[in-house]
Structure formats: structure tokens, C-alpha cells
Design a protein around this motif. Structure first.
Motif, PDB file in Angstrom:
ATOM      1  N   TYR A  32      -3.409  -2.305   1.758  1.00 24.13           N
ATOM      2  CA  TYR A  32      -1.972  -2.382   1.984  1.00 24.13           C
ATOM      3  C   TYR A  32      -1.667  -3.655   2.756  1.00 24.13           C
ATOM      4  N   ARG A  49       1.587  -1.805  -1.304  1.00 19.30           N
ATOM      5  CA  ARG A  49       0.251  -1.443  -1.773  1.00 19.30           C
ATOM      6  C   ARG A  49      -0.225  -2.604  -2.638  1.00 19.30           C
ATOM      7  N   VAL A  62       5.704   0.449  -1.048  1.00 19.65           N
ATOM      8  CA  VAL A  62       5.353   1.853  -0.834  1.00 19.65           C
ATOM      9  C   VAL A  62       6.649   2.625  -0.593  1.00 19.65           C
ATOM     10  N   GLU A  67       2.506   8.470   1.952  1.00 19.22           N
ATOM     11  CA  GLU A  67       1.692   7.253   1.911  1.00 19.22           C
ATOM     12  C   GLU A  67       2.180   6.258   2.977  1.00 19.22           C
TER      13      GLU A  67
END
Length: 80
Positions: A32, A49, A62, A67
Motif C-alpha cells: 500500500y 493499493r 482503497v 482494508e
């Protein structure tokens, strides 16, 4: 003086927007990238990401809350 990683993108109006890479985070073999706008108008950072497609990297924002929170939590560990 440390090197800054600057990335440029086009916004929805086609204007160039510069971001500084704040951190690279790795979770479960997924990379990331946290980017912060350089224009000073926003204090927010954005989490992308890094998806690998053949020989290229693709950055995808994202948007999944779970997440996002997992990456944010890992980033906070780096700060403290």
C-alpha cells in the motif's frame, strides 16, 4: 536532506495534482502507498493499493472500510 518521492496525477478535470509518498505499508504480501497532496489545500492523506499487472504497477484507491482501517492501523504503528 532526504529524498522525497513525488507523484503526479490528473484529477477529474484533467488538472495535474502532485502528491508526496508518505509511507509504504505491507500487509499480508500486499503493498500500500500513502500519498499526501502537495497543494496544501487538504490535510488528508490517501491510501492506495499497489496492484501488479504483468510488468506494471497500478495504484487503486482503497475504498473498502475494513482494508482502509487495517492499513491506517499499521501506519500508526510506524509513527509510534
Amino acid at each position: 536532506m532526504e529524498d522525497r518521492e513525488i507523484m503526479s496525477f490528473k484529477d477529474e478535470n484533467g488538472n495535474k495534482v502532485d502528491f508526496e509518498a508518505v509511507a509504504r505499508i505491507y500487509l499480508e504480501e500486499q503493498e500500500y502507498l500513502i500519498l499526501s497532496p502537495l497543494d496544501g489545500k487538504e490535510e488528508d492523506a490517501f491510501i492506495f493499493r499497489v496492484d501488479r499487472l504483468e510488468d506494471k504497477e497500478e495504484l487503486n484507491l482503497v475504498e473498502d472500510d475494513k482494508e482502509f482501517e487495517a492499513v491506517k492501523k499499521e501506519y500508526k504503528k510506524l509513527l509510534y
